[in-house]
Design a protein around this motif. Structure first.
Motif, PDB file in Angstrom:
ATOM      1  N   TYR B 139      48.726  58.509   1.624  1.00 39.63           N
ATOM      2  CA  TYR B 139      47.341  58.955   1.731  1.00 39.63           C
ATOM      3  C   TYR B 139      46.397  57.774   1.831  1.00 39.63           C
ATOM      4  N   CYS B 208      49.243  68.188   6.212  1.00 41.42           N
ATOM      5  CA  CYS B 208      48.123  67.269   6.001  1.00 41.42           C
ATOM      6  C   CYS B 208      46.977  67.964   5.264  1.00 41.42           C
ATOM      7  N   LEU B 279      48.686  65.620  10.738  1.00 41.94           N
ATOM      8  CA  LEU B 279      47.585  64.669  10.881  1.00 41.94           C
ATOM      9  C   LEU B 279      47.082  64.660  12.322  1.00 41.94           C
ATOM     10  N   VAL B 320      49.172  62.956   3.809  1.00 43.96           N
ATOM     11  CA  VAL B 320      50.282  63.551   4.555  1.00 43.96           C
ATOM     12  C   VAL B 320      51.449  63.623   3.586  1.00 43.96           C
TER      13      VAL B 320
END
Lengths: 349, 349
Positions: B139, B208, B279, B320
């Motif tokens: 992250y 995500c 993402l 993620v």
């Protein structure tokens, strides 16, 4: 869906594409496909510059240039455009394309002598040559529709099917074959060499050129109104920014020009061409400057909505060239012309 | 200028950053820096959902949750926010953060039993838990100013100096340490397991989460008017789009919430949290949806102009997570709640 990079130019990657294989662009776009035998092209811009209307000598030079293009070793395609620049000078820019370097090399020397060399006839006007000889790994094209190629794409064998790498930030880079293995970063810096009245710019590596055009000739009432009323003013604002304030962000020069037909009349086509320190400088402007972000957003919405019904045609070609793939020469041009902006002073030859 | 990726998480790259070392962002931004000993955090969202005002039982559950947070193994930080969702339900979401997985693992089981398990007291309201346990490689955070950390950054040892990887499309990915070596592509698909009234979502890899917040508490007249009058409405439009039409582009759920202070009064802070298939789906929306592009453009302009004088504070955290770093449980929630949108049907346990 196919890759913008043709199969014969695909290599083992050391750098990744910005989108995955599952990416689906919101509208179709296409790229020019050369025959695999084409390994290098030439894009040569011949400029004339004068304060006010062109003098007779400039008109004669333009006519001679057009007639020389008809030679056996002349270009496969050329077009002409004009505009009034930031210093108030009229500029007529004729760009010619070859896909055989050898033909260009046979054709060019005599022409060069007449345009910027000893045999030039400049009297009350300036001339310049800005030429790139990129390998096919060093440039990309993009078209919003089929059927009317422009620029280097006129030389192509044909157009691709729908390509994957577009409609996202970074697509431009991802379409250039060199991006598979190279950052294409700028290196070195340009310098100028003065040789009498002629100033040669000895350039840096990985200079970037974009030619980005629009053709509204086929649009009908509503779409024409939208383009001329909503889109063009924003485009012009972006072009003016690059022309007037581009230096600080790595844009050496920008010309937003109207295409001139064979009869000298202006066509319903325009294009911007700009010289950039690097592809990444162009990316940063395109992605962050409000006018271009608006243009991108408008195009995304417009093409996503109208799709194949859109009559406005958009295209561009973007080239990254090594230092030995570039030639810049200026004679009697004002100091804000083209790549003269890339240098502070000129050495004596 | 420093990298958003701290030195101890920098690895030999197989994937490149989107900008070069010479990139200079147009305004400063900062990231949270954990002690190197922190290897994993927990972000646990505890939700309560009811039609209309919360019933007394829900209020009791919220009070109990707050009191349990004070346990020795409770979170290092938590906050609470509320909103009315697309189905007209009131949702109160309490998010708690740990930087020691072991503490969470000791604290959580009893709480889980009371929130979504056998000991729950749901009577006229729904509950849910949405938790991630990402490694610090998974992250990133970003702050427009120093001095008031939010979310996971409250746990950090401190804030960075000015970081390089921001203010361009792709900066979010480039700030996540995993991006040095991984595409972080979605893989697999989520499924639901029904266990009595409780629906567990068994998630996919590389889901995500973004939490993106704004704090206008310090703004004065002119800036406040600009935020509330010009920026917030566009932000809300983007948030509404994700909530109502996000599914088609990979956004499973979006909650645009107002932060609630310890006394129950709303603060001058809000945040959006949304769950994304990947993402890259988040990137595509952020870069192409007109509302977000406008927000990005407005922020670029605003922060470039005001610089350190800006009183509006912006931050986000983007994670993620692998499938085994996720937990989703829903009891008596309507079917458009959170990750329930990621599945079509629920199997019986």
């Amino acid at each position: 869906m196919e890759s913008a990079i043709p199969a014969h130019l695909q290599t083992a990657r050391t750098r990744h594409r910005r989108v995955g294989d599952d990416y689906a662009p919101p509208y179709p776009s296409f790229v020019a496909r050369h025959k695999p035998s084409v390994t290098r092209v030439v894009m040569a811009y011949f400029g004339i510059q004068s304060r006010g209307a062109l003098p007779a000598g400039a008109e004669r030079a333009l006519a001679r240039l057009a007639s020389d293009f008809a030679d056996a070793d002349g270009p496969s395609h050329w077009d002409r455009a004009s505009y009034i620049d930031e210093a108030g000078f009229t500029n007529v820019v004729t760009v010619a394309y070859w896909d055989e370097r050898q033909k260009f090399d046979r054709w060019f020397p005599a022409m060069r002598e007449r345009w910027t060399g000893e045999q030039r006839t400049n009297d009350g006007f300036g001339t310049f040559i800005e030429a790139l000889y990129p390998s096919v790994e060093g440039y990309e094209t993009l078209f919003s529709s089929l059927g009317r190629p422009e620029g280097v794409a006129v030389l192509a064998d044909g157009m691709s099917g729908e390509v994957l790498e577009h409609a996202y930030w970074g697509g431009m880079r991802d379409r250039i074959p060199l991006s598979q293995t190279s950052e294409m970063a700028a290196s070195g810096s340009a310098r100028a060499i003065r040789d009498g009245a002629r100033i040669r710019i000895v350039p840096q590596d990985n200079l970037c050129l974009i030619r980005s055009g629009q053709d509204w000739g086929d649009t009908e009432a509503a779409e024409r109104k939208m383009y001329l009323g909503d889109v063009e003013p924003v485009l012009r604002e972006g072009m003016d920014f690059l022309r007037d304030q581009g230096r600080a962000i790595g844009c050496y020069a920008n010309r937003y020009m109207t295409v001139v037909g064979p009869d000298g009349a202006t066509a319903e086509k325009s294009y911007g061409m700009s010289w950039w320190k690097s592809l990444s400088a162009l990316e940063r402007w395109a992605e962050s400057h409000p006018t271009h972000v608006r243009i991108f957003g408008a195009a995304m919405k417009y093409l996503s909505t109208l799709g194949p019904a859109a009559k406005l045609r958009l295209y561009h070609e973007v080239t990254v060239a090594r230092a030995d793939e570039q030639l810049f020469e200026y004679v009697d041009c004002h100091p804000q012309t083209g790549m003269l902006n890339a240098v502070q002073t000129a050495e004596m030859a």
